[in-house]
Design a protein around this motif. Structure first.
Motif, mmCIF file in Angstrom:
data_model
loop_
_atom_site.group_PDB
_atom_site.id
_atom_site.type_symbol
_atom_site.label_atom_id
_atom_site.label_comp_id
_atom_site.label_asym_id
_atom_site.label_seq_id
_atom_site.Cartn_x
_atom_site.Cartn_y
_atom_site.Cartn_z
ATOM 1 N N ALA A 126 10.069 57.446 116.514
ATOM 2 C CA ALA A 126 8.843 56.918 115.910
ATOM 3 C C ALA A 126 8.365 55.644 116.608
ATOM 4 O O ALA A 126 7.190 55.299 116.520
ATOM 5 N N VAL A 127 9.267 54.947 117.297
ATOM 6 C CA VAL A 127 8.902 53.693 117.980
ATOM 7 C C VAL A 127 8.536 54.023 119.429
ATOM 8 O O VAL A 127 9.369 54.506 120.196
ATOM 9 N N TYR A 128 7.300 53.742 119.777
ATOM 10 C CA TYR A 128 6.788 54.175 121.073
ATOM 11 C C TYR A 128 7.493 53.494 122.244
ATOM 12 O O TYR A 128 7.602 54.082 123.321
ATOM 13 N N LYS A 129 8.005 52.294 122.060
ATOM 14 C CA LYS A 129 8.757 51.626 123.135
ATOM 15 C C LYS A 129 9.985 52.450 123.514
ATOM 16 O O LYS A 129 10.355 52.528 124.683
ATOM 17 N N VAL A 130 10.621 53.061 122.537
ATOM 18 C CA VAL A 130 11.793 53.908 122.781
ATOM 19 C C VAL A 130 11.357 55.196 123.481
ATOM 20 O O VAL A 130 12.006 55.635 124.435
ATOM 21 N N VAL A 131 10.264 55.776 123.038
ATOM 22 C CA VAL A 131 9.709 56.987 123.665
ATOM 23 C C VAL A 131 9.416 56.711 125.143
ATOM 24 O O VAL A 131 9.791 57.491 126.024
ATOM 25 N N PHE A 152 3.123 42.588 114.147
ATOM 26 C CA PHE A 152 3.726 43.147 112.945
ATOM 27 C C PHE A 152 3.429 42.331 111.695
ATOM 28 O O PHE A 152 3.007 42.879 110.678
ATOM 29 N N ASP A 153 3.652 41.027 111.725
ATOM 30 C CA ASP A 153 3.450 40.211 110.526
ATOM 31 C C ASP A 153 2.002 40.267 110.035
ATOM 32 O O ASP A 153 1.761 40.420 108.838
ATOM 33 N N ALA A 154 1.060 40.164 110.951
ATOM 34 C CA ALA A 154 -0.351 40.230 110.551
ATOM 35 C C ALA A 154 -0.664 41.612 109.977
ATOM 36 O O ALA A 154 -1.361 41.727 108.958
ATOM 37 N N TRP A 155 -0.138 42.652 110.600
ATOM 38 C CA TRP A 155 -0.362 44.014 110.123
ATOM 39 C C TRP A 155 0.247 44.211 108.730
ATOM 40 O O TRP A 155 -0.410 44.721 107.825
ATOM 41 N N LEU A 156 1.518 43.788 108.560
ATOM 42 C CA LEU A 156 2.189 43.976 107.273
ATOM 43 C C LEU A 156 1.523 43.149 106.180
ATOM 44 O O LEU A 156 1.381 43.615 105.052
ATOM 45 N N GLU A 157 1.088 41.955 106.502
ATOM 46 C CA GLU A 157 0.408 41.140 105.503
ATOM 47 C C GLU A 157 -0.896 41.823 105.055
ATOM 48 O O GLU A 157 -1.244 41.804 103.877
ATOM 49 N N ASN A 158 -1.564 42.470 105.993
ATOM 50 C CA ASN A 158 -2.775 43.214 105.637
ATOM 51 C C ASN A 158 -2.427 44.419 104.750
ATOM 52 O O ASN A 158 -3.139 44.701 103.787
ATOM 53 N N VAL A 159 -1.353 45.108 105.067
ATOM 54 C CA VAL A 159 -0.899 46.235 104.223
ATOM 55 C C VAL A 159 -0.624 45.737 102.819
ATOM 56 O O VAL A 159 -1.055 46.334 101.830
ATOM 57 N N LYS A 180 4.702 47.733 116.093
ATOM 58 C CA LYS A 180 3.611 46.743 116.080
ATOM 59 C C LYS A 180 3.900 45.526 116.951
ATOM 60 O O LYS A 180 2.976 44.796 117.317
ATOM 61 N N GLY A 181 5.172 45.260 117.230
ATOM 62 C CA GLY A 181 5.520 44.124 118.083
ATOM 63 C C GLY A 181 5.058 42.799 117.497
ATOM 64 O O GLY A 181 5.255 42.531 116.311
ATOM 65 N N ASP A 182 4.415 41.976 118.309
ATOM 66 C CA ASP A 182 3.969 40.649 117.895
ATOM 67 C C ASP A 182 2.923 40.689 116.780
ATOM 68 O O ASP A 182 2.716 39.696 116.095
#
Length: 138
Positions: free
Chosen positions: A48-53, A124-131, A120-122
């Motif tokens: 699911a994590v594109y960096k791993v893919v 992530f916090d902004a994205w999660l706070e929006n969620v 989400k990388g850097d």
């Protein structure tokens, strides 16, 4: 074949730690062998994590494998993740903080937290706070 193949094979399947999976992919990428190629193919097509893919794909290309990089998932990385985000917010008392929400999510669903944090990388916090902020509006 790496001497610690069994450990690496277990590590690439650790759903709650994308960094461990990435490190294992990079180490497996040092050993061209049918079994390591099979593990890399599976991760490339199922993580699911594109960096791993991307890491799995890069190592397969290095081995001379004819593989295509799968498209990045633009929607939910984990099935029904949005329902989980909402349920966790709903389970907290009224007036809770974002930090309390974040901590509860991490404690209850580390796999989900880790997957989105890796994706989400850097941001992530902004994205999660929006969620968190928009979860009650759904």
């Amino acid at each position: 074949m790496p001497p610690n193949y069994d450990e690496l094979r277990k590590a690439v399947n650790r759903t709650s730690n994308w960094r461990v999976r990435l490190d294992a992919i990079e180490e497996l990428g040092q050993w061209k062998h049918k079994r390591t190629i099979d593990v890399l193919l599976h991760r490339m097509n199922n993580d699911a994590v594109y960096k791993v893919v991307e890491a799995a794909h890069r190592n397969l290309i290095k081995f001379g494998e004819d593989v295509q990089l799968p498209p990045r998932n633009k929607f939910e990385l984990i099935k029904d993740a949005n329902k989980v985000f909402f349920r966790i917010k709903k389970s907290l008392p009224a007036g809770h903080t974002y930090e309390e929400y974040k901590e509860k999510l991490k404690n209850m669903r580390l796999d989900l937290y880790d997957t989105y944090e890796g994706d989400k990388g850097d941001e992530f916090d902004a994205w999660l706070e929006n969620v968190w902020a928009t979860a009650s509006k759904k």
